[in-house]
Design a protein around this motif. Structure first.
Motif, PDB file in Angstrom:
ATOM      1  N   PRO A  17       0.820  -1.215   0.000  1.00  0.00           N
ATOM      2  CA  PRO A  17       0.000   0.000   0.000  1.00  0.00           C
ATOM      3  C   PRO A  17       0.854   1.266   0.000  1.00  0.00           C
ATOM      4  O   PRO A  17       1.915   1.325   0.617  1.00  0.00           O
ATOM      5  CB  PRO A  17      -0.818  -0.133   1.286  1.00  0.00           C
ATOM      6  N   VAL A  18       0.382   2.259  -0.729  1.00  0.00           N
ATOM      7  CA  VAL A  18       1.043   3.556  -0.797  1.00  0.00           C
ATOM      8  C   VAL A  18       0.131   4.556  -0.124  1.00  0.00           C
ATOM      9  O   VAL A  18      -1.090   4.554  -0.346  1.00  0.00           O
ATOM     10  CB  VAL A  18       1.298   3.957  -2.272  1.00  0.00           C
ATOM     11  N   SER A  19       0.686   5.421   0.705  1.00  0.00           N
ATOM     12  CA  SER A  19      -0.140   6.369   1.441  1.00  0.00           C
ATOM     13  C   SER A  19      -0.768   7.384   0.501  1.00  0.00           C
ATOM     14  O   SER A  19      -0.235   7.694  -0.569  1.00  0.00           O
ATOM     15  CB  SER A  19       0.699   7.096   2.496  1.00  0.00           C
ATOM     16  N   ALA A  20      -1.911   7.906   0.916  1.00  0.00           N
ATOM     17  CA  ALA A  20      -2.619   8.907   0.105  1.00  0.00           C
ATOM     18  C   ALA A  20      -1.759  10.136  -0.126  1.00  0.00           C
ATOM     19  O   ALA A  20      -1.796  10.745  -1.200  1.00  0.00           O
ATOM     20  CB  ALA A  20      -3.929   9.282   0.794  1.00  0.00           C
ATOM     21  N   ALA A  21      -0.944  10.475   0.854  1.00  0.00           N
ATOM     22  CA  ALA A  21      -0.076  11.650   0.722  1.00  0.00           C
ATOM     23  C   ALA A  21       0.941  11.463  -0.389  1.00  0.00           C
ATOM     24  O   ALA A  21       1.297  12.413  -1.098  1.00  0.00           O
ATOM     25  CB  ALA A  21       0.632  11.919   2.045  1.00  0.00           C
ATOM     26  N   ASP A  22       1.419  10.223  -0.567  1.00  0.00           N
ATOM     27  CA  ASP A  22       2.400   9.944  -1.610  1.00  0.00           C
ATOM     28  C   ASP A  22       1.808  10.078  -3.004  1.00  0.00           C
ATOM     29  O   ASP A  22       2.542  10.208  -3.983  1.00  0.00           O
ATOM     30  CB  ASP A  22       2.958   8.528  -1.446  1.00  0.00           C
ATOM     31  N   LEU A  23       0.496  10.021  -3.110  1.00  0.00           N
ATOM     32  CA  LEU A  23      -0.172  10.052  -4.407  1.00  0.00           C
ATOM     33  C   LEU A  23      -0.740  11.422  -4.750  1.00  0.00           C
ATOM     34  O   LEU A  23      -1.344  11.587  -5.811  1.00  0.00           O
ATOM     35  CB  LEU A  23      -1.295   9.010  -4.433  1.00  0.00           C
ATOM     36  N   LYS A  24      -0.543  12.390  -3.899  1.00  0.00           N
ATOM     37  CA  LYS A  24      -1.022  13.742  -4.166  1.00  0.00           C
ATOM     38  C   LYS A  24       0.058  14.514  -4.923  1.00  0.00           C
ATOM     39  O   LYS A  24       1.142  14.762  -4.408  1.00  0.00           O
ATOM     40  CB  LYS A  24      -1.357  14.470  -2.857  1.00  0.00           C
ATOM     41  N   LEU A  25      -0.240  14.876  -6.173  1.00  0.00           N
ATOM     42  CA  LEU A  25       0.707  15.615  -6.993  1.00  0.00           C
ATOM     43  C   LEU A  25       0.323  17.085  -7.060  1.00  0.00           C
ATOM     44  O   LEU A  25      -0.855  17.451  -6.994  1.00  0.00           O
ATOM     45  CB  LEU A  25       0.743  15.041  -8.408  1.00  0.00           C
ATOM     46  N   GLU A  26       1.338  17.911  -7.225  1.00  0.00           N
ATOM     47  CA  GLU A  26       1.098  19.342  -7.394  1.00  0.00           C
ATOM     48  C   GLU A  26       0.379  19.576  -8.715  1.00  0.00           C
ATOM     49  O   GLU A  26       0.710  18.966  -9.736  1.00  0.00           O
ATOM     50  CB  GLU A  26       2.434  20.089  -7.378  1.00  0.00           C
ATOM     51  N   LYS A  27      -0.595  20.464  -8.711  1.00  0.00           N
ATOM     52  CA  LYS A  27      -1.373  20.731  -9.915  1.00  0.00           C
ATOM     53  C   LYS A  27      -0.702  21.770 -10.794  1.00  0.00           C
ATOM     54  O   LYS A  27       0.009  22.659 -10.309  1.00  0.00           O
ATOM     55  CB  LYS A  27      -2.783  21.190  -9.529  1.00  0.00           C
ATOM     56  N   ILE A  28      -0.910  21.645 -12.103  1.00  0.00           N
ATOM     57  CA  ILE A  28      -0.413  22.622 -13.060  1.00  0.00           C
ATOM     58  C   ILE A  28      -1.366  23.810 -13.050  1.00  0.00           C
ATOM     59  O   ILE A  28      -2.573  23.659 -13.269  1.00  0.00           O
ATOM     60  CB  ILE A  28      -0.323  22.019 -14.470  1.00  0.00           C
ATOM     61  N   GLU A  29      -0.829  24.980 -12.798  1.00  0.00           N
ATOM     62  CA  GLU A  29      -1.656  26.173 -12.658  1.00  0.00           C
ATOM     63  C   GLU A  29      -2.457  26.448 -13.942  1.00  0.00           C
ATOM     64  O   GLU A  29      -1.897  26.491 -15.045  1.00  0.00           O
ATOM     65  CB  GLU A  29      -0.784  27.384 -12.327  1.00  0.00           C
ATOM     66  N   GLY A  30      -3.749  26.606 -13.787  1.00  0.00           N
ATOM     67  CA  GLY A  30      -4.608  26.957 -14.905  1.00  0.00           C
ATOM     68  C   GLY A  30      -5.006  25.799 -15.798  1.00  0.00           C
ATOM     69  O   GLY A  30      -5.767  25.989 -16.758  1.00  0.00           O
ATOM     70  N   ALA A  31      -4.523  24.595 -15.513  1.00  0.00           N
ATOM     71  CA  ALA A  31      -4.827  23.439 -16.365  1.00  0.00           C
ATOM     72  C   ALA A  31      -6.211  22.899 -16.057  1.00  0.00           C
ATOM     73  O   ALA A  31      -6.615  22.807 -14.898  1.00  0.00           O
ATOM     74  CB  ALA A  31      -3.783  22.347 -16.166  1.00  0.00           C
ATOM     75  N   LYS A  32      -6.925  22.523 -17.116  1.00  0.00           N
ATOM     76  CA  LYS A  32      -8.228  21.896 -16.965  1.00  0.00           C
ATOM     77  C   LYS A  32      -8.093  20.403 -17.236  1.00  0.00           C
ATOM     78  O   LYS A  32      -7.664  20.008 -18.324  1.00  0.00           O
ATOM     79  CB  LYS A  32      -9.233  22.511 -17.936  1.00  0.00           C
ATOM     80  N   PRO A  33      -8.425  19.559 -16.262  1.00  0.00           N
ATOM     81  CA  PRO A  33      -8.247  18.106 -16.447  1.00  0.00           C
ATOM     82  C   PRO A  33      -9.032  17.580 -17.633  1.00  0.00           C
ATOM     83  O   PRO A  33     -10.208  17.895 -17.827  1.00  0.00           O
ATOM     84  CB  PRO A  33      -8.768  17.520 -15.135  1.00  0.00           C
ATOM     85  N   ARG A  34      -8.368  16.765 -18.450  1.00  0.00           N
ATOM     86  CA  ARG A  34      -8.999  16.130 -19.607  1.00  0.00           C
ATOM     87  C   ARG A  34      -9.232  14.645 -19.323  1.00  0.00           C
ATOM     88  O   ARG A  34      -8.533  14.041 -18.506  1.00  0.00           O
ATOM     89  CB  ARG A  34      -8.090  16.247 -20.836  1.00  0.00           C
ATOM     90  N   ASN A  35     -10.202  14.074 -20.011  1.00  0.00           N
ATOM     91  CA  ASN A  35     -10.302  12.623 -20.046  1.00  0.00           C
ATOM     92  C   ASN A  35      -9.165  12.098 -20.911  1.00  0.00           C
ATOM     93  O   ASN A  35      -8.690  12.775 -21.826  1.00  0.00           O
ATOM     94  CB  ASN A  35     -11.636  12.194 -20.648  1.00  0.00           C
TER      95      ASN A  35
END
Length: 513
Positions: A17-35
């Motif tokens: 198992p990997v902790s939830a904190a390890d899976l939180k990545l910094e977001k790209i400013e202004g980026a809109k998530p795509r499918n």
């Protein structure tokens, strides 16, 4: 019993198992998530597509992706072998970092697959198809909400000799019903209909085909389509002194081997017939792409979904007297890579820079608005393909590595460095020659420049650069698996004779004379 215990322990290790904190990545400013939809095929080489200039193969869906989006003309893999390449796609790492060094080894404990980051960012995720990292299990892996897979290489049609053969669907054994390429696409589209469409969440779909892995079995509707077509014969296939001049001895010796044209698969193999079956099997993969694109367009997802299609490694069809992959030659390491990203990638774009399988994870994460985690070796080509990243800021050296396998002892441990123009290949643990090719002047790698006087400074620098990359990554130690037998080392009596040592190594006198 001890063996089964070991297998279970190895498999459980990748589920650490990997902790939830390890899976939180910094977001790209202004980026809109795509499918994102990522479609992978097996052993599809770079030039077997209609738009790429193939004389007769039909790939309208792949052609459509190139027309509507981007063609990555010089896409490469960092290891030309199924499991290591697939692990590099899922981890964004070179083989020496993720540790999947052959087709038998599972991922190391604590390995993070990039869909885990997508899950943590709120994505729905689904995996459909061939996993092939440790062939003993088809159990669900971390990072996926939906899981449809099978053990090892799988089968094109349900095997009659294996009464208990089945697919693993979310941890349950479900019989395979029909042709695997079609069935996987059915599962994928069913998931889109039942899980993705009703939910207000971005999604990631990984459709991982068995096709077009040998032995090649096209769908019944495609069988015989190309029976009268002639295989394109590469110039370097002929057993001539010109083709083997200044080439490594292992290369000529491999001609008469499991992976050579004289004794292919240790059978009386008709290479041209195999090639036609290969191309016929590809037709269903192309149709799968078309079905997925049609669903996206008809259900309102076409304009906000990035689609990538890629092969997991190349395949030699006679180049240098070889079949299959593993080597650092172009037909082995180059793969098809085409994709669309509406609103960002301009239709008809061609990217000439060398992109690699280690770049898939960072690119998909960027499409989701997430920055690349520090452990990844790859980099996102999202903005490169959009024309927003200058070529001068893209990598100039691409690393290739392959570790010798006991079961296929024909190909030595290989390290290569490819710049935009030159390729340097260095072999490890074998008494033989290294290679240097000018890819601009010699795209088919006919003329090894390793002894040319005017290339010695370049060879020295590329050799040093290669070692520096490996040393920096702590990759200057070669791992190996348990050697369980002699391997596929047979030769054909009336096949090609063994190679002679090259004249540059021969001396008339001893050292003191």
């Amino acid at each position: 019993m001890r063996l089964m215990t070991l297998i279970c322990l190895l498999f459980l290790s990748i589920l650490t198992p990997v902790s939830a904190a390890d899976l939180k990545l910094e977001k790209i400013e202004g980026a809109k998530p795509r499918n994102v939809v990522f479609i992978l095929s097996d052993d599809h080489r770079y030039d077997v597509m209609g738009f790429a200039g193939h004389p007769w193969v039909e790939t309208p869906a792949m052609d459509g992706l190139a027309k509507d989006g981007v063609y990555f003309k010089n896409a490469m893999v960092t290891t030309s072998l199924c499991s290591p390449s697939r692990a590099s796609i899922l981890t964004g790492q070179y083989m020496h970092n993720h540790g999947v060094v052959d087709n038998n080894v599972s991922a190391k404990p604590g390995t993070i697959f990039f869909p885990q980051y997508l899950q943590a960012a709120g994505y729905q995720t689904g995996f459909f198809g061939k996993w092939h990292m440790g062939g003993h299990s088809d159990d669900p892996r971390p990072g996926f909400d939906k899981w449809v897979s099978f053990r090892g290489q799988g089968h094109y049609y349900p095997p009659k000799h294996l009464k208990k053969w089945s697919l693993n669907v979310d941890g349950k054994s479900v019989p395979q019903k029909g042709y695997i390429t079609d069935e996987l696409t059915d599962y994928a589209i069913n998931w889109l209909n039942k899980s993705v469409k009703p939910a207000d969440k971005p999604f990631f779909m990984y459709l991982s085909h068995k096709g077009v892995h040998g032995m090649f079995h096209p769908a019944e509707r495609h069988a015989g389509r190309y029976k009268d077509k002639a295989m394109p014969i590469p110039k370097t296939m002929a057993n001539t002194s010109d083709n083997y001049w200044n080439k490594p001895m292992w290369l000529k010796n491999q001609r008469n081997s499991w992976h050579g044209v004289d004794f292919a698969y240790h059978q009386d193999t008709n290479i041209e017939e195999h090639y036609r079956l290969y191309c016929e099997a590809l037709l269903s993969v192309d149709e799968s792409i078309a079905r997925v694109r049609k669903w996206l367009d008809e259900n309102g997802y076409g304009e906000n979904t990035m689609i990538l299609y890629m092969g997991d490694n190349g395949f030699q069809w006679g180049e240098h007297g070889l079949i299959d992959k593993r080597t650092a030659y172009e037909a082995s390491i180059r793969v098809p890579l085409v994709g669309v990203c509406p609103g960002l990638w301009k239709p008809g774009t061609v990217v000439n820079e060398v992109v690699a399988n280690i770049d898939i994870a960072p690119t998909i994460l960027a499409a989701a608005g997430l920055k690349t985690p520090s452990q990844m070796d790859g980099q996102s080509f999202l903005q490169l393909a959009a024309g927003n990243l200058p070529a001068s800021q893209w990598r100039q050296n691409s690393l290739y590595e392959y570790y010798w396998e006991y079961n296929f002892p024909q190909t030595p441990t290989t390290f290569a460095l490819r710049t935009p123009r030159y390729k340097f290949i260095q072999y490890h643990g074998i008494w033989d020659l290294d290679e240097l090719y000018d890819m601009q002047e010699d795209p088919h790698e006919e003329h090894n420049l390793i002894f040319e006087k005017d290339q010695q400074a370049r060879i020295k620098k590329m050799r040093a650069d290669l070692h520096a990359i490996l040393e920096k990554s702590n990759a200057n130690q070669v791992p190996f698996s348990h050697k369980r037998r002699m391997g596929a080392n047979l030769r054909l009596k009336n096949g090609a004779s063994p190679a002679d040592f090259p004249p540059q190594l021969m001396r008339e006198k001893n050292a003191k004379e």
